[in-house]
Design an enzyme around this catalytic site. Structure first.
Site, mmCIF file in Angstrom:
data_model
loop_
_atom_site.group_PDB
_atom_site.id
_atom_site.type_symbol
_atom_site.label_atom_id
_atom_site.label_comp_id
_atom_site.label_asym_id
_atom_site.label_seq_id
_atom_site.Cartn_x
_atom_site.Cartn_y
_atom_site.Cartn_z
ATOM 1 N N HIS A 152 0.822 -1.206 0.000
ATOM 2 C CA HIS A 152 0.000 0.000 0.000
ATOM 3 C C HIS A 152 0.858 1.259 0.000
ATOM 4 O O HIS A 152 0.552 2.242 -0.691
ATOM 5 C CB HIS A 152 -0.921 -0.026 1.228
ATOM 6 C CG HIS A 152 -1.705 1.230 1.405
ATOM 7 N ND1 HIS A 152 -1.419 2.157 2.384
ATOM 8 C CD2 HIS A 152 -2.763 1.724 0.713
ATOM 9 C CE1 HIS A 152 -2.266 3.157 2.298
ATOM 10 N NE2 HIS A 152 -3.090 2.922 1.301
ATOM 11 N N GLU B 212 -3.843 7.933 7.018
ATOM 12 C CA GLU B 212 -4.843 6.993 6.519
ATOM 13 C C GLU B 212 -5.149 5.922 7.564
ATOM 14 O O GLU B 212 -6.303 5.510 7.727
ATOM 15 C CB GLU B 212 -4.357 6.359 5.219
ATOM 16 C CG GLU B 212 -5.420 5.584 4.485
ATOM 17 C CD GLU B 212 -4.997 5.174 3.091
ATOM 18 O OE1 GLU B 212 -5.758 4.408 2.456
ATOM 19 O OE2 GLU B 212 -3.925 5.598 2.623
ATOM 20 N N GLU C 41 2.006 1.801 -3.454
ATOM 21 C CA GLU C 41 0.920 2.333 -4.291
ATOM 22 C C GLU C 41 0.897 3.859 -4.230
ATOM 23 O O GLU C 41 0.756 4.548 -5.243
ATOM 24 C CB GLU C 41 -0.417 1.751 -3.839
ATOM 25 C CG GLU C 41 -1.630 2.318 -4.562
ATOM 26 C CD GLU C 41 -2.810 2.558 -3.645
ATOM 27 O OE1 GLU C 41 -3.335 3.686 -3.641
ATOM 28 O OE2 GLU C 41 -3.195 1.614 -2.931
ATOM 29 N N HIS C 42 1.046 4.414 -3.023
ATOM 30 C CA HIS C 42 1.108 5.868 -2.872
ATOM 31 C C HIS C 42 2.313 6.456 -3.601
ATOM 32 O O HIS C 42 2.211 7.466 -4.299
ATOM 33 C CB HIS C 42 1.214 6.226 -1.384
ATOM 34 C CG HIS C 42 -0.081 6.194 -0.653
ATOM 35 N ND1 HIS C 42 -0.583 7.268 0.047
ATOM 36 C CD2 HIS C 42 -0.998 5.207 -0.494
ATOM 37 C CE1 HIS C 42 -1.734 6.947 0.601
ATOM 38 N NE2 HIS C 42 -2.008 5.687 0.295
#
Length: 439
Positions: free
Chosen positions: A62, A142, A65-66
Site C-alpha cells: 500500500h 490513513e 501504491e502511494h
C-alpha cells in the site's frame, strides 16, 4: 515487440468481444470492445498484494501504491495527475490483499495518454527517499482515519481475530510501527522484486481495438528490460494453504455513540464451486432491505440502522460475516437476535421466496454492475489474475439459476454453524461480556 498469440475469449455471439495477448516477458493484455460508448477504462493490475509481504514489510504494498504517484524519470507528481485530469479523466489506485491496481478512465481518444501515464508510473517510478519520508505521514493519517471510522476498523479487527498474525489477518495498511520504521530501501526492493512483467495484467474496456491497445502497451512498457526474457505469465491465485482460524472476541474501545459489531465464521475460498450458492444465501440473509436480517433487526424491532451480511473470499480461505451498527445498550440483544437468525437458517434453510429473491438480486447485481466500462475492465483483470477463467455473463447467470434449495440448505448448515469470531468497536471496556454471545 511480439504480442504472442491473440486469443478470442468471448465471441460476438455473447454480445462482447474479449481478447487476450501475451507479450514478451509474460505481460498480459486483455481487452473488451464496447463500441457503443465513447470512453475507455484502463487498469494496470499487479498480482501482488499485502499477503505477499514478509512481517517486516507490513504495509509495503500500500505504501508503494502511494509512492508510484510521486514521480518518474519523465513526470513529477503534478504532471501525473494533471495529464489525466486535463482531458477530463480520472486516475487512481487501490491495494487489496492479493493484488494492486492503477487505473484511469478517459475518452476513447485519450487512451494512448492514459496507457502511457500509468505504464510510466508502474515501470519507472523513482521512489525517492524524500518522497518516502513525505508520504509516511500521509499513510499514517490513513491509518488514523481508519481507526477513527469504527465501521471500517471493525473489519480489520475481525480479520486479525480470525486469522491472527498471518498474511490474511494483517491489515493492508500495515501498522503505525511498521510504517514509521519503513525505509526507502525496503519499499524500493519490494517494488523491483515484484513489479515484473509476469505479474502484470493490462486490462482495457471501452471503445477500443485490441491490436491498437497491444501496440500502445508494447510501446509504453518498452523501457529497461520489462518486456525481455521468456518468462511465462504468473499463474492465477488459486488454492494455497489456509491460515489457522481462531474464535473469540476482539474489542477496540472507542467512546462512540454507536456499537459496531461484526460476527464472522469461516467461509469459502474464491474458486469454490459453491460460491454461487453462497451469493444467493448472502442476498437472502443480509443483502438488502428485504433480507431476513434487515427485516428482523431493523424493520420488525428497530434495533439498528445499518445491518448487512457479506462474504469475503480469497485464494486460500474466506469468511462470512454479519455487520450491525446499533446503540451500545442494544448490543447484547442485537447479537442474540443475529445468532438466532443464523441458527434458524442453518437448521431450516431459507424459504422459496427468499431463494427466488436471492437469485434475482444476484442476477441483477451482476448484469447492472457491468453497465460501466470500469467494472468490465476489473472483471477481465480479476478473471486473469485470480480466477484463471473468464465466464461469460450468460454462463454466470446459468450458474446462479442452477442453485437449488438443497444447495443453499447444505451450505448454510456447514457455514453458519462454524466457530465464530466477533469484533466489537464501541464504548465497552470488557470483552468478556460478549463471550456468552458466541456460545
Amino acid at each position: 515487440m511480439s504480442s504472442g498469440t491473440v486469443q478470442t475469449l468471448l465471441g460476438e455471439d455473447t454480445g462482447a468481444l474479449v481478447r487476450r495477448s501475451v507479450l514478451s516477458g509474460g505481460l498480459r493484455v486483455v481487452t473488451e470492445a464496447v463500441p457503443t460508448v465513447r470512453s475507455a477504462a484502463v487498469g494496470i493490475w499487479v498480482g501482488i498484494g499485502s499477503v505477499d509481504e514478509l512481517p517486516d514489510e507490513a504495509g509495503s504494498t500500500h505504501y508503494l501504491e502511494h509512492l508510484l504517484f510521486k514521480g518518474t524519470l519523465r513526470r513529477n507528481a503534478l504532471d501525473i495527475s494533471s495529464a489525466i485530469e486535463s482531458v477530463g479523466g480520472d486516475i487512481n489506485a487501490f491495494t487489496a490483499k492479493e493484488f494492486t491496481c492503477y487505473y484511469a478512465r478517459v475518452l476513447d481518444s485519450d487512451l494512448p495518454l492514459a496507457v502511457d501515464v500509468l505504464a510510466d508510473m508502474v515501470t519507472s517510478s523513482l521512489v525517492e527517499p524524500a518522497e518516502v519520508d513525505n508520504e509516511r505521514d500521509v499513510v499514517l493519517d490513513e491509518i488514523a482515519m481508519r481507526d477513527d471510522d469504527p465501521s471500517d476498523a471493525v473489519h480489520d479487527l475481525v480479520a486479525a481475530r480470525m486469522w491472527g498474525d498471518t498474511p490474511l489477518g494483517r491489515s493492508i495498511l500495515g501498522t503505525v510501527e511498521s510504517i514509521s520504521g519503513m525505509q526507502r530501501d525496503t519499499v524500493h526492493s519490494y517494488y523491483r522484486r515484484h513489479y515484473r512483467a509476469p505479474n502484470i495484467v493490462v486490462s482495457v474496456a471501452g471503445n477500443i481495438q485490441h491490436d491498437h491497445v497491444v501496440k500502445l502497451v508494447s510501446d509504453a512498457f518498452s523501457v529497461g528490460d520489462v518486456l525481455t526474457g521468456d518468462d511465462p505469465p504468473a499463474p492465477p491465485r488459486i488454492g494455497g494453504s489456509p491460515p489457522p482460524t481462531d474464535t473469540g472476541v476482539a474489542l477496540l474501545h472507542r467512546p462512540t455513540e454507536q456499537a459496531n459489531l461484526l460476527l464472522c465464521v469461516p467461509g469459502l475460498t474464491r474458486n469454490d464451486e459453491r460460491r454461487f450458492a453462497l451469493g444467493v444465501l448472502n442476498a437472502a440473509l443480509g443483502g438488502g432491505m428485504s433480507s431476513r436480517l434487515f427485516q428482523e433487526i431493523r424493520e420488525s424491532r428497530g434495533l439498528a440502522y445499518a445491518v448487512y451480511s457479506f462474504a469475503a473470499q480469497h485464494a486460500p480461505a474466506g469468511m462470512f460475516g454479519v455487520y450491525v451498527g446499533c446503540q451500545p445498550k442494544k448490543a447484547d440483544q442485537v447479537l442474540e437476535l443475529t445468532r438466532s437468525v443464523l441458527a434458524e437458517v442453518a437448521s431450516s434453510g431459507i424459504t422459496d421466496e427468499e431463494l427466488a429473491r436471492g437469485k434475482g438480486q444476484a442476477r441483477g447485481g451482476l448484469v447492472l454492475g457491468l453497465e460501466d466500462t470500469s467494472a468490465r475492465m476489473s472483471r477481465l483483470a480479476k478473471a486473469e489474475l485470480v480466477y484463471g477463467e473468464l465466464l461469460s455473463v450468460d454462463e454466470l447467470l446459468a450458474h446462479i439459476e442452477s442453485v437449488t434449495m438443497d444447495d443453499v440448505r447444505q451450505l448454510a448448515a456447514q457455514v453458519l454453524t462454524g466457530a465464530p469470531a466477533l469484533a466489537v468497536v464501541g464504548p465497552f471496556d470488557d470483552a468478556g461480556r460478549f463471550e456468552a454471545a458466541l456460545s
